[in-house]
Write an enzyme that holds these catalytic residues in place. Structure first.
Site, PDB file in Angstrom:
ATOM      1  N   GLU A 140      27.419  51.281  78.273  1.00  0.00           N
ATOM      2  CA  GLU A 140      26.326  51.335  77.228  1.00  0.00           C
ATOM      3  C   GLU A 140      25.406  52.445  77.280  1.00  0.00           C
ATOM      4  O   GLU A 140      24.775  52.914  76.609  1.00  0.00           O
ATOM      5  CB  GLU A 140      26.101  49.904  77.187  1.00  0.00           C
ATOM      6  CG  GLU A 140      24.943  49.767  76.183  1.00  0.00           C
ATOM      7  CD  GLU A 140      25.055  49.597  74.760  1.00  0.00           C
ATOM      8  OE1 GLU A 140      25.889  50.700  74.412  1.00  0.00           O
ATOM      9  OE2 GLU A 140      24.471  48.892  74.276  1.00  0.00           O
ATOM     10  N   THR A 193      19.197  54.849  68.987  1.00  0.00           N
ATOM     11  CA  THR A 193      18.609  54.039  70.088  1.00  0.00           C
ATOM     12  C   THR A 193      17.658  54.773  71.037  1.00  0.00           C
ATOM     13  O   THR A 193      16.674  54.234  71.354  1.00  0.00           O
ATOM     14  CB  THR A 193      19.833  53.447  70.929  1.00  0.00           C
ATOM     15  OG1 THR A 193      20.666  52.480  69.949  1.00  0.00           O
ATOM     16  CG2 THR A 193      19.143  52.192  71.947  1.00  0.00           C
TER      17      THR A 193
HETATM   18  N1  HSE Z   1      17.500  46.025  73.649  1.00  0.00           N
HETATM   19  C1  HSE Z   1      17.913  47.562  73.351  1.00  0.00           C
HETATM   20  C2  HSE Z   1      16.969  48.057  72.448  1.00  0.00           C
HETATM   21  C3  HSE Z   1      19.068  47.271  72.082  1.00  0.00           C
HETATM   22  O1  HSE Z   1      15.967  47.513  71.834  1.00  0.00           O
HETATM   23  O2  HSE Z   1      16.399  49.245  72.726  1.00  0.00           O
HETATM   24  C4  HSE Z   1      19.510  48.500  71.479  1.00  0.00           C
HETATM   25  O3  HSE Z   1      20.867  48.323  70.886  1.00  0.00           O
END
Ligand code: HSE
Length: 318
Positions: A140, A193
């Site tokens: 990931e 992201t």
């Molecule tokens: N916790 C991560 C973020 C999740 O908010 O960047 C990304 O899917």
């Protein structure tokens, strides 16, 4: 003769909502559907991981296994099984059921499904999805630019998961007793992201950190004890949402539309741009979804909605 190396096995890993309001990089929950399907087989090319095909990504994902989350997950599993890798490689086929860069845990679902099928291939016997977590987390990180397990943990294990950054392969997990449904509305708008993470400050005010700890604990207490009012008060995020809201056209209106239609509350799903709402039993979740879709439309964005329970089921063989 049928060679063992010719047998494909497949697994489905569901979409997830990460962060769930106050729990940045910590909380995640699994939806029932949709999700990604990864098929895999052992090949006779020692140590080689190859991606044979990807469907449903519009050609956007890397076909190079080392640059792809599913490929990286299979690679991590193979690297941890040197005896198997001395004789075999792994070939993968991906069917993307989740849109990319949407906040539905798309890369996490591919990593989870690939880690699980690869582990199943290299293990002679049934596997525990928890044993695929380390490989899925490492994979990931390729997509997000930083390791975070709040998508892969619920995608593998189902339920509501709580990840500790210092020990991500051993998340806490529970299935809420509160009868509720999740609405997730995804606008036609990409938020990678990496960009959403880059929008966050390196440090936060102590008062905001305290507020988020209180909200997170309140949310979990409400979900475990079945207290909808605690869940309503726990769906508050002062650390991340204020910095990311500007990346999502109409976010404040969409969130307000959800609560006006009766949702307990909501926030950005994962890194966005999807917005989620939790809806207690007895409230019309279809009406909440429609109100959120309409709010995006007022800001010029087409959007689609998913309605699902918090699913107790994570990755599973297909
Ligand atoms: N916790 C991560 C973020 C999740 O908010 O960047 C990304 O899917």
């Amino acid at each position: 003769m049928v060679l063992r190396s010719a047998s494909w096995i497949a697994a489905f890993a569901p979409a997830t909502v990460a962060n769930v309001g106050p729990g940045y990089d910590v909380f995640g929950l699994a939806l029932e559907e949709p999700g990604d399907v990864v098929s895999a087989r052992l090949t006779d090319e020692p140590g080689v991981v190859r991606i044979a095909s990807i469907e449903g990504d519009g050609g956007r994902l890397p076909r190079d296994a080392d640059a792809n989350t599913a490929g990286r997950a299979a690679r991590a599993i193979l690297d941890a099984a040197p005896e198997k890798a001395a004789e075999h490689g792994i070939e993968l086929e991906l069917i993307k059921g989740l849109p990319l860069c949407s906040g539905l845990g798309s890369s996490g679902a591919s990593a989870a499904a690939a880690a699980f099928v690869a582990l199943t291939l290299v293990t002679d016997g049934p596997v525990d999805a928890r044993d695929a977590l380390g490989a899925a987390i490492a994979a990931e990180a390729v997509a997000a630019g930083a390791p975070h397990a709040d998508n892969v943990a619920p995608s593998l294990l189902g339920g509501f998961t709580i990840v500790r950054p210092d020990d991500p392969t051993r998340p806490a997990r529970f299935e809420p007793t509160l009868p509720c449904r999740v609405v997730v509305v995804t606008p036609d708008h990409d938020v990678p992201t990496r960009e959403a993470r880059a929008a966050l400050p390196a440090s936060v005010p102590l008062a905001d950190a305290v507020a988020n700890v209180a909200a997170g604990a309140t949310l979990v207490a409400g979900l475990i004890t079945g207290d909808a009012d605690l869940v309503r008060r726990g769906l508050a995020d002062r650390l991340v949402e204020p910095h990311r809201a500007a990346l999502i056209p109409g976010f404040a209106d969409v969130k307000a539309a959800a609560t006006d239609a009766g949702a307990l509350g909501g926030s950005i799903s994962g890194a966005g741009p999807s917005v989620f709402a939790l809806v207690a039993e007895g409230t019309d979740d279809a009406a909440v979804a429609e109100a959120m879709v309409d709010a995006f439309a007022r800001h010029g964005l087409e959007a689609s909605a998913i309605r699902s329970p918090i699913s107790g089921r994570g990755v599973r063989r297909r």
